[in-house]
Each structure stands twice: as structure tokens, then as C-alpha cells.
Design a protein around this motif. Sequence first.
Motif, short mmCIF file in Angstrom:
data_model
loop_
_atom_site.label_atom_id
_atom_site.label_comp_id
_atom_site.label_asym_id
_atom_site.label_seq_id
_atom_site.Cartn_x
_atom_site.Cartn_y
_atom_site.Cartn_z
N ASP A 106 -8.71 1.81 -2.10
CA ASP A 106 -8.50 1.17 -0.40
C ASP A 106 -9.41 0.64 -0.28
OD1 ASP A 106 -9.99 3.69 -0.03
OD2 ASP A 106 -9.24 3.29 1.87
N ASP A 130 -4.54 -4.05 -1.16
CA ASP A 130 -5.47 -3.39 -0.32
C ASP A 130 -5.28 -1.77 -0.63
OD1 ASP A 130 -2.92 -1.69 -0.39
OD2 ASP A 130 -2.29 -2.56 1.72
N CYS A 131 -5.02 -1.17 -2.40
CA CYS A 131 -5.49 -0.63 -3.32
C CYS A 131 -4.83 -0.30 -4.25
CB CYS A 131 -4.32 0.84 -2.38
SG CYS A 131 -4.88 2.74 -2.54
N THR A 142 -0.86 -1.94 -4.54
CA THR A 142 0.03 -2.36 -3.21
C THR A 142 -1.09 -3.08 -2.22
OG1 THR A 142 -1.26 0.02 -2.22
CG2 THR A 142 0.88 0.14 -2.45
N GLY A 143 -0.23 -3.95 -2.10
CA GLY A 143 -0.50 -4.92 -1.67
C GLY A 143 0.29 -5.58 -0.22
N ILE A 144 -0.62 -6.13 0.49
CA ILE A 144 0.60 -6.62 2.10
C ILE A 144 0.87 -8.53 1.49
CG2 ILE A 144 -0.16 -6.96 4.86
CD1 ILE A 144 0.09 -4.71 3.64
N ARG A 157 3.56 -4.13 2.50
CA ARG A 157 3.44 -3.81 2.06
C ARG A 157 4.03 -3.52 0.85
NH1 ARG A 157 0.39 0.59 3.83
NH2 ARG A 157 -1.74 -0.44 3.92
N GLY A 159 4.70 -2.43 -3.76
CA GLY A 159 4.11 -1.78 -4.98
C GLY A 159 4.25 -2.05 -5.72
N GLU A 187 3.38 3.60 1.20
CA GLU A 187 2.30 4.36 1.09
C GLU A 187 1.26 3.70 0.56
OE1 GLU A 187 1.12 5.41 3.82
OE2 GLU A 187 3.10 5.38 5.05
N LYS A 188 -0.14 3.28 0.47
CA LYS A 188 -1.24 2.68 -0.18
C LYS A 188 -0.90 3.70 -1.94
CE LYS A 188 -4.15 0.88 3.03
NZ LYS A 188 -5.67 1.10 3.29
N CYS A 189 -0.86 2.22 -2.58
CA CYS A 189 -1.03 3.27 -3.80
C CYS A 189 0.23 4.08 -4.28
CB CYS A 189 -1.99 4.35 -4.46
SG CYS A 189 -3.85 2.28 -4.90
#
Length: 212
Positions: A106, A130-131, A142-144, A157, A159, A187-189
Amino acid sequence: MHGNDALTTWTAADIKDATRAADAQAMNFRNSRTLTRSLPRIRIRIRTVAIGVVVLSALGLTVGIADAERTPRPGAPEPALTGSAKLFRKTGDDIRFTFDAHGLADQAHGTFRFEHHSATLNVTAEGRIDCLLSGGSVAVATGIITSAEPAQLVGKRVGFTVHDNGTHDRLGYSWAAGGDPATMTVEKCLSSAPIETVESGNLVVAHWEPDL
């Protein structure tokens, strides 16, 4: 060869000379019972030393190879995913992805862009990473989304998964199973397996190794 350090200084030439000398003694004194009895022992000792030298050399080579295999290759200082690619589609859809992502988990930063154009679909989106995680030639990011057409994608978000496989790169994305990125929660990543094949372009995953 000198003194008692025969094991460390025997060479192939030494062994051959010693063997010839033993054979010569056997021929000159073949009627001597004492020498005839001791000659096999001489030759056995010589051949034992020769075998020992060969075995030690082989063991040294094996250890050297094992040490080289255990030595990690130099890696990148941090995970990274960069490059652009167009995906292959039999229908002729124009689908492209671009990444410029750097950093670990992150703490990652950078940008991404994807677009999908066909006779019935026109989607374009850009965003901030963002990850990011990578292992060997595979990266997950991942990203926004910060700007998009259609606008309902903004703030979501998404991925991505990339397998950097030379000229046969592959790519996956979080909506690969048929979901709508405008309504999915990611979720992130997290992303899908890299199910898509790259038709042109190049996606590069930095070979970063964790300090485990």
C-alpha cells in the motif's frame, strides 16, 4: 610430489608415472615372490589415491554448483509494473492497458489506464495505483479510477494481474469473471488470473524479491 602431502599434490601425470613404474618393477622382478605379493598392494594404493582425487574434485564441483544455485540473482529495489499492451481478441475489439506503477504494497504509487472500444462499447479510464505486489515475473496491482467514460467508474477500485513472459505476456483484471467494475468492491492488491493474451506491446514486471 613431495613429502607426505600426496593427496593434495598428485596429478594425472604423477599417477600415470607411478603406475608405469610399478608395472616395470613387476616385469623386472616377476620371479620374486615377495615383490609379486606386494605389487598388487602398490597398485591398489595408487589407484585408491587416484580415485580419491577424482571424487574430491567431483565433490568440489558439486558444492560449487549448489552454492551458485543458492545465490539469489540481483533483484530490483522495489516492485514495479510498467509498459503498455494491446490484448488479442478474435472479434477485433481494441483493448489496451498502460501501467507505470512502483513501490511495495500500500506504499505503491503511479498511474494506470485502460480502454475498450468495439462496435457497441466505448470505455476509457485512468487512475492512481494504491497497491502493488510482485513475485518473480508476476505482478498484482490495484488502483482507484480518477477519470472515466462512463463517469460512474470514477472512484471505483479495480485490480490487474500481469505475467511478464517475454514476447508472450498475459494480463488479467478484477472484472474478468463477468462483474461490472462500476458496482464491484475490490480489496487492495487483488485481481484475477492473467487469462488474456497480449497481441502487441510489452508489459514489464521488475524482478523484486522479498527479504524473507
